[in-house]
Design a protein around this motif. Structure first.
Motif, short mmCIF file in Angstrom:
data_model
loop_
_atom_site.label_atom_id
_atom_site.label_comp_id
_atom_site.label_asym_id
_atom_site.label_seq_id
_atom_site.Cartn_x
_atom_site.Cartn_y
_atom_site.Cartn_z
N VAL A 49 -11.59 29.35 44.06
CA VAL A 49 -10.53 30.25 44.54
C VAL A 49 -11.07 31.66 44.35
O VAL A 49 -10.92 32.27 43.30
N MET A 50 -11.71 32.20 45.37
CA MET A 50 -12.53 33.39 45.21
C MET A 50 -11.69 34.66 45.14
O MET A 50 -10.71 34.82 45.87
N ARG A 51 -12.08 35.53 44.23
CA ARG A 51 -11.52 36.89 44.20
C ARG A 51 -12.51 37.79 44.91
O ARG A 51 -13.64 37.98 44.46
N HIS A 80 -13.00 48.84 42.66
CA HIS A 80 -12.53 48.07 43.81
C HIS A 80 -11.57 47.01 43.30
O HIS A 80 -11.93 46.18 42.46
N HIS A 81 -10.35 47.02 43.79
CA HIS A 81 -9.43 45.95 43.45
C HIS A 81 -9.78 44.71 44.27
O HIS A 81 -10.31 44.81 45.38
N HIS A 113 -18.36 43.12 38.16
CA HIS A 113 -18.09 43.26 36.73
C HIS A 113 -16.74 43.95 36.51
O HIS A 113 -15.95 43.52 35.65
N GLY A 114 -16.46 45.00 37.28
CA GLY A 114 -15.19 45.71 37.12
C GLY A 114 -14.00 44.84 37.45
O GLY A 114 -12.93 44.98 36.84
N MET A 115 -14.16 43.91 38.40
CA MET A 115 -13.05 43.02 38.78
C MET A 115 -12.79 41.96 37.71
O MET A 115 -11.75 41.30 37.75
N ASN A 146 -15.12 46.28 29.70
CA ASN A 146 -15.28 45.24 28.69
C ASN A 146 -14.94 43.90 29.33
O ASN A 146 -13.78 43.66 29.69
N PRO A 147 -15.93 43.01 29.53
CA PRO A 147 -15.69 41.77 30.28
C PRO A 147 -14.66 40.89 29.59
O PRO A 147 -14.50 40.91 28.37
N ARG A 148 -13.95 40.10 30.40
CA ARG A 148 -12.92 39.22 29.88
C ARG A 148 -13.08 37.83 30.49
O ARG A 148 -13.79 37.64 31.47
#
Length: 700
Positions: free
Chosen positions: A372-374, A106-107, A285-287, A297-299
Motif C-alpha cells: 500500500v504505497m505512500r 513533500h507530503h 526519509h521525510g515522509m 528522526n525516522p519512525r
C-alpha cells in the motif's frame, strides 16, 4: 456558506506578495543610541485572566500526566510561550513573513486507485526490490525475476507456522505488531532465509498468486509452482501494522480498501542496481520521519530497518532512544538490503541526473516499504507557499539582508538567519570579516514570566483524551485554489491538493477562542499511545507579568500593543495558550497598563503621542502608519483588511461561542476526515471542490 466540515481552528488569509518592511532600518538599530526616527523604552504590566482552564507545562519524570509549570511555589506562564504567542499575532497584524514552515517537505498519500498522471499505483504493476546503501549512494536492486515479481503469502498461513509459545492471533499480527516483532515470532527457517520449498500455490491466474507456507518436509507435493512468478529462493517479507490492502474500491477517491490479509515473498536481489537521487531519498526519509529543522528522526518500520542495517546516520536528524525495540539478527543480514515495493519505469533512473533530479512527485517511479504505497504529492510545501510570493523555486524565508527579508517580527523580536530554514539552506554564508557565522539580530522586547498567586491550585482531576489535529498534509483544510486568493482572498472558496499547480496555503492556522471548554475530549481510536492526561489550572486564574521594550520605534510599540489587545483595551478579545486549545482550553484575556514610557523624541512634531499616551492612542498611531503603507499598494485600510478582520473575529469569544453552539468547532473523528476529503475535490488536483470550513467573518 454551510459547513461541509468542522474544526476548532480556521486559517487567516495571507495577502499575496505583500511583506511589510519594519519602520526602522536594520542598520539603524542600536542598543546605545536612540533611533533617529523616534525612540522609546517602556515597561508594560500585563494581567492575564484565564477564561477557560489552562495548562502550559510538560510531564514530570515521576508523573504520567502533563502538569502546569511551577517555579518555586507559584504556577506561571513561561515568557517564551508568551513571546511565541505575541510574535504570531505581530506577524499577522504587520503582514510579516510566513516564516516557520517546512519548505522542503513533500507530503505523501497512500494511493489505491490512481491520483493523476504521476501518482497512479495499479495493484498489478507494483514490483519488488531491495534498497541498499553502497559507496555513499542509495540503489534499488529489482528482485531476481524477469518481471521483478513477488508472491503474496496469507497471514493465516504464516500464523500456522508459529510455535505454540510464539502463537499470536490474526488481529494482533494484522494491526499491532511491528516488523521487528513479526520476524522475531517466525520460525528460524523463515527469518530472512532463502527457501525452495514449504509453500503451495493458491489462486493461480486470479490476480497476484498466493503461496501458503507449510510445515511439510522438503519435496512435498505442495511445493509452489508458477509459470509467471518466481518459484524458488524466496524470503518472507513482513510489513508494519497496516490495516489495508492496495485494492481498487468503488469510490475512485477513497483511501480505504479491504483489511490486510497478506504478507509477501521476495526473490533475492538481482545484479542490476538503479541509483536513487539523494534528493528523492530525503523526500522518502521525510515522509517516514518526525520532522525537525536539522533533518528527520525516522519512525516505524523505516527506523527499524535503518538500525538493523546500521544506516541510521546516513540522514540528518536521527535521535537515539533509550527504549529502542529489539531487532532480530535475521534483519541484519549483510547480503540483503531493505525490502521495498516499487512502481513505474525504474530503468528511466539511468537518464536522470542524480545531483539535479526533477521533482519526485512528478515521476511515474516511486517506492515504498509496503504494498500500500505512500507516494509524494506533486509539489512540496515550499512550492505551494511560493506561489503566494511569486517565487518560482518555492518559498524560503529570506535572509535578513535579502530583499523583503526585513519585517516587523524580525525587527522587534530578533532573528538568527537560517534558524527556521530547511537543512539544505541552513548553511551560513561568508561574512565581511571572513567568518561563516550566521547573521543574527538581537530582539528589543523582553517578556517575563507571568505568575499566579501562591494559593493557586490545579483542578482536582486530570483530563484524558486525544488532542492532536490533522497536520498540513490534510489539504482540504490547509490549501485553497489560487483563484480563491486572486479573487479577493476569500472569493471563490475552493480547495485542491498538493498535486495541483493552482494550490496555495489557506492561510495561517489559528484556533477560534470561546468562553467554555468542550465538555469531553475525543477518545481517538483506542490507542493509548495517542492519549494524554493533562492537569489544568482553573478558569479565573490570574497571572501577572511584565514586558520591557528597549529603543522601540513608536510604530513598533503600537504594533506590540495591538498584538496584546487586538485593538481593544477592555480585554474583550482573547488569546489562547497551552494544551488543548482545540478543545477551548487556554483562553486568556489581557489587561494592559503602560507602567513606564520614556519617549526620547517623537518621529514628527505633529504626532499625537507622548509619554502619557494611552494604549489606544499608540495603537492608533500604528494603524495610521500601516494605512499609509497599504494605501500605496491599493489595499484596504488596516482595520478593513480581511486578514485583520479574520484575526479579530477569531479572538472574539462571542463569535466562537456562536460557532461552538452550531457545532462548527467540533473535532472530527478519523472517518469524518476521509469523508471531508472525498467531497472536497479530486485527489489528482485537476479538479477543485468547495472549501469545507465556514468563515468566522460570517458571524462577526
Amino acid at each position: 456558506m454551510a459547513d461541509m466540515a468542522t474544526a476548532p481552528y480556521r486559517f487567516i488569509p495571507i495577502e499575496p506578495g505583500y511583506v511589510q518592511a519594519a519602520p526602522v532600518k536594520r542598520e539603524d538599530i542600536r542598543f546605545d543610541k536612540p533611533l533617529a526616527e523616534g525612540s522609546l523604552s517602556a515597561v508594560i504590566d500585563v494581567e492575564w485572566t484565564a477564561k477557560t482552564p489552562i495548562c502550559v507545562g510538560a510531564k514530570e519524570d515521576t508523573s504520567s500526566e502533563v502538569r502546569p509549570l511551577k517555579i518555586g511555589k507559584r504556577y506561571c506562564l513561561p515568557g517564551t510561550s508568551l513571546r511565541g504567542m505575541l510574535r504570531s499575532a505581530v506577524e499577522i497584524a504587520t503582514f510579516s513573513h510566513l516564516g516557520r514552515i517546512n519548505s522542503s517537505h513533500h507530503h505523501g498519500v497512500r494511493d489505491f486507485a490512481g491520483m493523476g498522471d504521476y501518482h497512479s499505483v495499479k495493484v498489478g504493476e507494483v514490483k519488488a526490490g531491495w534498497l541498499k546503501r553502497e559507496g555513499g549512494r542509495w540503489r534499488i536492486y529489482p528482485v531476481r525475476h524477469r518481471d521483478a515479481r513477488f508472491v503474496l503469502v496469507p497471514i493465516d498461513s504464516l500464523l500456522n507456522t508459529l510455535s505454540e509459545q510464539n502463537r499470536v492471533d490474526f488481529s494482533t499480527w494484522q494491526t499491532s505488531m511491528s516488523v521487528a516483532e513479526k520476524y522475531a515470532q517466525l520460525p528460524p527457517v523463515y527469518q530472512m532465509r532463502p527457501n525452495k520449498y514449504f509453500y503451495a500455490l493458491e489462486k493461480e491466474g486470479k490476480g497476484l498468486p498466493r503461496a501458503c507456507l507449510t510445515r511439510d518436509a522438503p519435496g512435498s507435493s505442495r511445493t509452489f509452482q508458477s509459470s509467471t512468478h518466481p518459484i524458488k529462493d524466496m524470503y518472507v517479507i513482513c510489513t508494519g501494522p497496516y490495516r489495508q490492502e492496495a485494492t481498487r474500491t468503488s469510490n475512485p477517491r477513497a483511501e480505504e480498501g479491504t483489511p490486510k490479509k497478506n504478507e509477501a515473498l521476495f526473490p533475492g536481489p538481482g545484479i542490476t542496481g538503479y541509483l536513487i537521487p539523494d534528493a528523492w531519498m530525503d523526500v522518502f526519509h521525510g515522509m517516514h520521519s518526525e520532522y525537525a529543522r536539522d533533518g528527520g528522526n525516522p519512525r516505524g518500520a523505516w527506523r527499524t530497518w535503518l538500525l538493523a542495517k546500521g544506516w541510521q546516520d546516513e540522514f540528518k536528524g536521527f535521535k537515539a532512544s533509550s527504549d529502542e525495540e529489539a531487532i532480530p539478527d535475521c534483519m541484519r543480514e549483510e547480503k540483503l538490503g531493505i525490502p521495498v515495493f516499487w512502481k513505474g519505469d525504474i530503468a528511466n533512473l539511468e537518464n536522470i541526473d542524480p545531483d539535479d533530479p526533477p521533482a519526485p512527485g512528478l515521476q511515474s517511479f516511486w517506492f515504498s516499504l509496503s504494498r500500500v504505497m505512500r507516494v509524494p504529492h506533486g509539489y512540496s510545501v515550499g512550492d505551494v507557499a511560493g506561489r503566494l510570493y511569486s517565487e518560482a523555486n518555492g518559498y524560503h524565508l529570506p535572509r535578513m539582508s535579502e530583499e523583503d527579508g526585513w519585517d516587523f517580527a524580525r525587527a522587534m523580536f530578533g532573528e538568527v538567519d537560517g534558524a527556521n530554514d530547511s537543512p539544505e539552506r541552513a548553511k551560513p554564508g561568508k561574512r565581511a570579516d571572513g567568518t561563516r557565522r550566521e547573521d543574527a539580530q538581537r530582539g528589543r522586547v523582553a517578556i517575563g514570566f507571568a505568575f499566579a498567586p501562591e494559593n493557586t491550585r490545579p483542578e482536582s482531576a486530570s483530563r484524558r483524551g486525544v488532542f492532536g489535529q490533522p497536520r498540513e498534509s490534510f489539504w482540504p483544510f490547509y490549501l485553497r485554489h489560487g483563484d480563491a486568493v486572486a479573487d479577493g482572498i476569500l472569493g471563490s472558496d475552493r480547495t485542491v491538493s498538493y498535486s495541483s499547480e493552482a494550490a496555495v496555503p489557506a492561510g495561517r492556522k489559528r484556533t477560534v477562542v470561546r468562553s467554555a471548554e468542550a465538555p469531553a475530549f475525543p477518545g481517538g481510536n483506542g490507542n493509548e499511545n495517542t492519549e494524554t492526561n493533562v492537569r489544568f489550572l482553573p478558569k479565573g486564574t490570574i497571572f501577572t507579568g511584565q514586558i520591557r521594550v528597549h529603543n522601540f520605534h513608536p510604530v513598533e510599540f503600537g504594533a506590540l500593543l495591538y498584538a496584546l489587545t487586538f485593538g481593544v483595551e477592555d480585554g474583550s478579545l482573547w488569546h489562547q495558550l497551552g494544551r488543548a486549545k482545540g478543545m477551548g482550553h487556554g483562553a486568556i484575556s489581557p489587561r494592559v497598563t503602560i507602567a513606564k514610557c520614556d519617549l526620547v523624541h517623537s518621529p514628527d512634531d505633529e504626532a499625537a503621542i507622548g509619554n502619557n499616551s494611552s494604549v489606544s492612542q499608540w495603537i492608533g498611531h500604528f494603524r495610521d502608519w500601516m494605512n499609509k503603507q497599504m494605501e500605496v499598494r491599493d489595499l484596504p485600510a488596516h482595520a478593513d483588511h480581511p486578514s485583520i478582520k479574520m484575526l479579530e473575529a477569531m479572538a472574539n469569544p462571542s463569535v466562537g461561542d456562536t460557532m461552538a453552539g452550531q457545532h462548527k468547532l467540533d473535532t472530527g473523528e478519523l472517518p469524518d476526515f476521509k469523508n471531508w476529503r472525498d467531497v472536497s475535490g479530486s485527489q489528482d488536483g485537476t479538479m477543485s471542490g468547495p472549501y469545507p470550513l465556514s468563515s468566522p467573518l460570517d458571524l462577526s
